[in-house]
Design a protein around this motif. Structure first.
Motif, mmCIF file in Angstrom:
data_model
loop_
_atom_site.group_PDB
_atom_site.id
_atom_site.type_symbol
_atom_site.label_atom_id
_atom_site.label_comp_id
_atom_site.label_asym_id
_atom_site.label_seq_id
_atom_site.Cartn_x
_atom_site.Cartn_y
_atom_site.Cartn_z
ATOM 1 N N ARG A 204 42.575 53.371 36.241
ATOM 2 C CA ARG A 204 43.274 52.635 37.500
ATOM 3 C C ARG A 204 44.467 53.529 37.770
ATOM 4 N NH1 ARG A 204 43.427 47.831 33.279
ATOM 5 N NH2 ARG A 204 41.992 46.216 34.282
ATOM 6 N N GLU B 140 36.332 44.701 38.213
ATOM 7 C CA GLU B 140 35.714 44.752 39.624
ATOM 8 C C GLU B 140 36.373 45.456 40.536
ATOM 9 O OE1 GLU B 140 32.295 43.659 42.301
ATOM 10 O OE2 GLU B 140 32.675 43.671 40.301
ATOM 11 N N ASP B 141 37.648 45.312 40.819
ATOM 12 C CA ASP B 141 38.498 46.174 41.577
ATOM 13 C C ASP B 141 38.212 47.662 41.316
ATOM 14 O OD1 ASP B 141 39.389 43.883 42.862
ATOM 15 O OD2 ASP B 141 41.286 43.792 41.950
ATOM 16 N N GLN C 290 34.659 48.881 42.169
ATOM 17 C CA GLN C 290 34.561 49.141 43.496
ATOM 18 C C GLN C 290 35.295 50.170 44.169
ATOM 19 O OE1 GLN C 290 32.385 47.420 45.667
ATOM 20 N NE2 GLN C 290 31.848 45.718 44.358
ATOM 21 N N TYR D 185 33.172 45.285 49.537
ATOM 22 C CA TYR D 185 34.209 44.651 48.635
ATOM 23 C C TYR D 185 35.169 43.906 49.624
ATOM 24 C CZ TYR D 185 36.662 43.473 44.597
ATOM 25 O OH TYR D 185 37.256 42.798 43.514
ATOM 26 N N TRP E 115 44.786 45.610 38.658
ATOM 27 C CA TRP E 115 43.556 45.616 39.151
ATOM 28 C C TRP E 115 42.425 45.109 38.064
ATOM 29 C CZ3 TRP E 115 43.801 50.981 41.679
ATOM 30 C CH2 TRP E 115 44.496 51.026 42.965
ATOM 31 N N SER E 116 41.433 44.149 38.611
ATOM 32 C CA SER E 116 40.358 43.693 37.711
ATOM 33 C C SER E 116 39.396 44.635 37.644
ATOM 34 C CB SER E 116 39.833 42.268 38.305
ATOM 35 O OG SER E 116 39.180 42.803 39.707
ATOM 36 N N LEU F 161 43.470 44.937 48.646
ATOM 37 C CA LEU F 161 43.602 45.721 46.983
ATOM 38 C C LEU F 161 45.137 46.034 46.721
ATOM 39 C CD1 LEU F 161 40.116 47.312 46.617
ATOM 40 C CD2 LEU F 161 40.995 45.212 45.451
#
Length: 188
Positions: free
Chosen positions: A100, A52-53, A56, A35, A49-50, A41
């Motif tokens: 998160r 996807e973040d 990953q 990634y 954070w998305s 990040l």
């Protein structure tokens, strides 16, 4: 304390299951290869954070699970389980805020404490990953596999202890704090 020298694990929750994870150098390498590097990040607040973040980061953290040891050793990070696709199916939108927070906590617990950068005359040393590995493996003589399975915090602590024992770095001064002596008690 003795518990400070044993590996620490963090817990994340995905689909009602607990995973005991840590952000070792293997996890950071996985993140970097698949990634993007962790420092990139961390430029974004964890609350932003998305998806996807988050996926990953969770996938990279799975590198610390014993069942993924073979894939991690061969650097086949696509075979780390649960896979990104499986995590995408498992993580619901309601799980994201807590996940998160748990991931951010796990990342912070794997990082070394900030140095005393407040001192103006304190020397600063440029030390990149190559220097860190050379010190840990070549100078101190620790196994390469242990290096990759350790977090940056553990590596920094071991290097500091090594330098203190060798007399190349001042050991921190221990300060004892004494409580009040109550009436009828004697001081020791």
């Amino acid at each position: 304390m003795l518990r400070d020298i044993i590996p620490n694990y963090s817990i994340i929750h995905i689909a009602g299951r607990e995973y005991h994870i840590r952000y070792s150098l293997n996890a950071l390498l996985c993140l970097e290869m698949i990634y993007k590097p962790l420092p990139e990040l961390l430029k974004v607040p964890f609350a932003d954070w998305s998806i996807e973040d988050v996926l990953q980061l969770a996938h990279a953290a799975m590198c610390s699970l014993p069942e993924n040891r073979k894939a991690v050793t061969f650097r086949d990070f696509d075979y780390v389980e649960p896979t990104l696709a499986e995590l995408g199916e498992l993580v619901s939108m309601e799980d994201l805020p807590l996940l998160r927070l748990e991931l951010a906590d796990a990342i912070l617990s794997s990082l070394p404490a900030p140095s005393d950068a407040g001192e103006e005359n304190a020397p600063t040393r440029a030390m990149h990953e190559g220097h860190q590995r050379a010190m840990y493996v070549d100078v101190i003589g620790r196994p390469e596999a242990e290096y990759w399975e350790s977090t940056n915090k553990e590596i920094a602590q071991r290097i500091d202890c090594y330098l203190e024992v060798k007399g190349e770095k001042e050991a921190p001064i221990l300060v004892k704090r004494y409580g009040e002596i109550r009436q009828g008690e004697e001081s020791i």
